[in-house]
Design a protein around this motif. Structure first.
Motif, PDB file in Angstrom:
ATOM      1  N   LEU A  11       0.837  -1.208   0.000  1.00 30.48           N
ATOM      2  CA  LEU A  11       0.000   0.000   0.000  1.00 30.48           C
ATOM      3  C   LEU A  11       0.872   1.258   0.000  1.00 30.48           C
ATOM      4  CD1 LEU A  11      -2.724  -1.078   2.593  1.00 30.48           C
ATOM      5  CD2 LEU A  11      -3.142  -0.503   0.190  1.00 30.48           C
ATOM      6  N   VAL A  12       1.899   1.270   0.838  1.00 26.95           N
ATOM      7  CA  VAL A  12       2.788   2.424   0.904  1.00 26.95           C
ATOM      8  C   VAL A  12       3.530   2.596  -0.422  1.00 26.95           C
ATOM      9  CG1 VAL A  12       4.879   3.342   2.009  1.00 26.95           C
ATOM     10  CG2 VAL A  12       3.021   2.435   3.406  1.00 26.95           C
ATOM     11  N   ARG A  13       4.063   1.511  -0.953  1.00 30.10           N
ATOM     12  CA  ARG A  13       4.790   1.593  -2.238  1.00 30.10           C
ATOM     13  C   ARG A  13       3.901   2.117  -3.359  1.00 30.10           C
ATOM     14  NH1 ARG A  13       9.678  -1.982  -3.286  1.00 30.10           N
ATOM     15  NH2 ARG A  13      10.086  -3.017  -1.322  1.00 30.10           N
ATOM     16  N   ASN A  14       2.686   1.586  -3.459  1.00 26.55           N
ATOM     17  CA  ASN A  14       1.781   1.983  -4.544  1.00 26.55           C
ATOM     18  C   ASN A  14       1.380   3.451  -4.425  1.00 26.55           C
ATOM     19  OD1 ASN A  14       1.904  -0.579  -5.614  1.00 26.55           O
ATOM     20  ND2 ASN A  14       0.024  -1.259  -4.646  1.00 26.55           N
ATOM     21  N   SER A  15       1.079   3.887  -3.214  1.00 27.37           N
ATOM     22  CA  SER A  15       0.684   5.285  -3.051  1.00 27.37           C
ATOM     23  C   SER A  15       1.875   6.219  -3.275  1.00 27.37           C
ATOM     24  CB  SER A  15       0.022   5.527  -1.694  1.00 27.37           C
ATOM     25  OG  SER A  15       0.832   5.067  -0.642  1.00 27.37           O
ATOM     26  N   TRP A  16       3.072   5.760  -2.939  1.00 29.50           N
ATOM     27  CA  TRP A  16       4.292   6.530  -3.209  1.00 29.50           C
ATOM     28  C   TRP A  16       4.442   6.737  -4.711  1.00 29.50           C
ATOM     29  CZ3 TRP A  16       7.597   9.983  -2.280  1.00 29.50           C
ATOM     30  CH2 TRP A  16       8.904   9.968  -2.770  1.00 29.50           C
ATOM     31  N   LEU A  19       2.125   9.479  -5.675  1.00 30.22           N
ATOM     32  CA  LEU A  19       2.648  10.782  -5.252  1.00 30.22           C
ATOM     33  C   LEU A  19       3.678  11.306  -6.249  1.00 30.22           C
ATOM     34  CD1 LEU A  19       3.196  10.247  -1.446  1.00 30.22           C
ATOM     35  CD2 LEU A  19       1.921  12.133  -2.440  1.00 30.22           C
ATOM     36  N   LYS A  20       4.521  10.415  -6.730  1.00 36.49           N
ATOM     37  CA  LYS A  20       5.595  10.832  -7.632  1.00 36.49           C
ATOM     38  C   LYS A  20       5.059  11.308  -8.986  1.00 36.49           C
ATOM     39  CE  LYS A  20       8.324   7.167  -7.170  1.00 36.49           C
ATOM     40  NZ  LYS A  20       9.498   6.283  -7.197  1.00 36.49           N
ATOM     41  N   ALA A  65      10.624  18.218   0.616  1.00 40.57           N
ATOM     42  CA  ALA A  65       9.420  17.386   0.660  1.00 40.57           C
ATOM     43  C   ALA A  65       9.713  15.996   0.103  1.00 40.57           C
ATOM     44  CB  ALA A  65       8.286  18.048  -0.119  1.00 40.57           C
ATOM     45  N   LEU A  66      10.459  15.927  -0.990  1.00 38.98           N
ATOM     46  CA  LEU A  66      10.822  14.639  -1.576  1.00 38.98           C
ATOM     47  C   LEU A  66      11.572  13.791  -0.558  1.00 38.98           C
ATOM     48  CD1 LEU A  66      11.044  12.742  -4.064  1.00 38.98           C
ATOM     49  CD2 LEU A  66      13.188  13.882  -4.597  1.00 38.98           C
ATOM     50  N   LYS A  67      12.517  14.402   0.163  1.00 38.22           N
ATOM     51  CA  LYS A  67      13.297  13.660   1.158  1.00 38.22           C
ATOM     52  C   LYS A  67      12.403  13.116   2.267  1.00 38.22           C
ATOM     53  CE  LYS A  67      17.743  15.915   0.460  1.00 38.22           C
ATOM     54  NZ  LYS A  67      18.695  16.883   0.994  1.00 38.22           N
ATOM     55  N   VAL A  68      11.436  13.927   2.720  1.00 39.36           N
ATOM     56  CA  VAL A  68      10.531  13.474   3.777  1.00 39.36           C
ATOM     57  C   VAL A  68       9.717  12.277   3.294  1.00 39.36           C
ATOM     58  CG1 VAL A  68       8.505  14.079   5.182  1.00 39.36           C
ATOM     59  CG2 VAL A  68      10.383  15.717   4.930  1.00 39.36           C
ATOM     60  N   PHE A  69       9.133  12.395   2.111  1.00 44.56           N
ATOM     61  CA  PHE A  69       8.333  11.294   1.565  1.00 44.56           C
ATOM     62  C   PHE A  69       9.189  10.056   1.332  1.00 44.56           C
ATOM     63  CE2 PHE A  69       5.331  14.650  -0.073  1.00 44.56           C
ATOM     64  CZ  PHE A  69       4.250  14.260   0.689  1.00 44.56           C
ATOM     65  N   GLU A  70      10.373  10.267   0.755  1.00 48.79           N
ATOM     66  CA  GLU A  70      11.253   9.142   0.434  1.00 48.79           C
ATOM     67  C   GLU A  70      11.711   8.405   1.684  1.00 48.79           C
ATOM     68  OE1 GLU A  70      13.911   9.217  -3.597  1.00 48.79           O
ATOM     69  OE2 GLU A  70      14.475  10.550  -1.968  1.00 48.79           O
ATOM     70  N   ILE A  77       9.264   0.294   4.006  1.00 46.02           N
ATOM     71  CA  ILE A  77       9.697  -0.921   3.324  1.00 46.02           C
ATOM     72  C   ILE A  77      10.659  -1.710   4.212  1.00 46.02           C
ATOM     73  CG2 ILE A  77      11.022  -1.737   1.334  1.00 46.02           C
ATOM     74  CD1 ILE A  77       9.634   0.777  -0.124  1.00 46.02           C
ATOM     75  N   GLN A  78      11.484  -0.999   4.979  1.00 46.29           N
ATOM     76  CA  GLN A  78      12.444  -1.658   5.860  1.00 46.29           C
ATOM     77  C   GLN A  78      11.798  -2.233   7.117  1.00 46.29           C
ATOM     78  OE1 GLN A  78      15.395   1.349   6.554  1.00 46.29           O
ATOM     79  NE2 GLN A  78      15.894   1.514   4.391  1.00 46.29           N
ATOM     80  N   LEU A  79      10.597  -1.761   7.440  1.00 47.66           N
ATOM     81  CA  LEU A  79       9.929  -2.248   8.649  1.00 47.66           C
ATOM     82  C   LEU A  79       9.730  -3.758   8.624  1.00 47.66           C
ATOM     83  CD1 LEU A  79       7.131   0.356   9.383  1.00 47.66           C
ATOM     84  CD2 LEU A  79       9.164  -0.129  10.736  1.00 47.66           C
ATOM     85  N   ARG A  80       9.509  -4.302   7.443  1.00 51.01           N
ATOM     86  CA  ARG A  80       9.294  -5.739   7.353  1.00 51.01           C
ATOM     87  C   ARG A  80      10.568  -6.496   7.706  1.00 51.01           C
ATOM     88  NH1 ARG A  80       5.894  -8.735   5.113  1.00 51.01           N
ATOM     89  NH2 ARG A  80       7.314  -9.479   3.615  1.00 51.01           N
ATOM     90  N   GLU A  81      11.690  -5.801   7.642  1.00 44.06           N
ATOM     91  CA  GLU A  81      12.956  -6.413   8.057  1.00 44.06           C
ATOM     92  C   GLU A  81      13.205  -6.142   9.542  1.00 44.06           C
ATOM     93  OE1 GLU A  81      15.720  -4.620   5.384  1.00 44.06           O
ATOM     94  OE2 GLU A  81      14.571  -5.270   3.649  1.00 44.06           O
ATOM     95  N   LYS A  82      12.211  -5.553  10.201  1.00 48.10           N
ATOM     96  CA  LYS A  82      12.210  -5.329  11.650  1.00 48.10           C
ATOM     97  C   LYS A  82      13.103  -4.202  12.142  1.00 48.10           C
ATOM     98  CE  LYS A  82       9.519  -8.872  12.572  1.00 48.10           C
ATOM     99  NZ  LYS A  82       8.388  -8.774  11.699  1.00 48.10           N
ATOM    100  N   ARG A  83      13.679  -3.432  11.246  1.00 43.35           N
ATOM    101  CA  ARG A  83      14.496  -2.318  11.720  1.00 43.35           C
ATOM    102  C   ARG A  83      14.671  -1.283  10.617  1.00 43.35           C
ATOM    103  NH1 ARG A  83      19.971  -3.387  10.016  1.00 43.35           N
ATOM    104  NH2 ARG A  83      19.999  -5.388   9.001  1.00 43.35           N
TER     105      ARG A  83
END
Length: 157
Positions: A11-16, A19-20, A65-70, A77-83
């Motif tokens: 969901l985050v990837r698709n909405s990102w 945004l782009k 703004a790009l840096k904040v979104f990125e 995406i890294q959350l699934r790797e737990k950190r």
């Protein structure tokens, strides 16, 4: 915080990606919202300080703004790797600059609110509570990493 699921990441990837598609518009909207919610924050951004209104084609604003979104998207995406695996140098820099600018927990909440509203506008009828929750988890994780860097920064002593 629960586990960040594969579906939330998607969901985050698709909405990102959405945004782009119109990033100049969304970055401007993002900062307009921040200033509507907390007008005093204008002075925290050197690229906005000398303007009465948000400059429409300000490159620094769009880059920021790009840096904040990125960073938020990468964190999600890294959350699934737990950190969060953002480079320590980046986190150290973010920690020290946020201390220098006088950023507080309230400011993190303002940015989060503006971020979610901007994403909601960008995705239109694809917006859902599930998408909101995914971005909230991603942003909260990034904010926690920056706050930790702020606490550990030599300039916080």
């Amino acid at each position: 915080m629960g586990t960040f699921t594969e579906k939330q990441e998607a969901l985050v990837r698709n909405s990102w990606e959405e945004l782009k598609q119109n990033f100049a518009h969304h970055s401007l909207h993002f900062f307009t919202l921040i200033l509507e919610i907390a007008p005093a924050t204008k002075n925290m951004f050197s690229f906005l300080r000398d303007y009465d209104e948000i400059p429409r084609n300000n490159t620094m604003l769009q880059i920021h703004a790009l840096k904040v979104f990125e960073l938020t998207c990468e964190s999600a995406i890294q959350l699934r790797e737990k950190r969060i695996v953002i480079a320590d140098t980046t986190l150290n820099y973010l920690g020290s600059i946020h201390i220098h600018k006088g950023v507080t927990d309230l400011h993190f909440e303002v940015v989060k609110e503006a971020l979610l509203k901007t994403i909601k506008e960008a995705v239109g009828d694809k917006w859902s509570e599930e998408l909101s929750n995914a971005w909230e988890v991603a942003y909260d994780e990034l904010a926690a990493a920056i706050k930790k860097a702020m606490r550990e920064s030599p300039s916080s002593a």
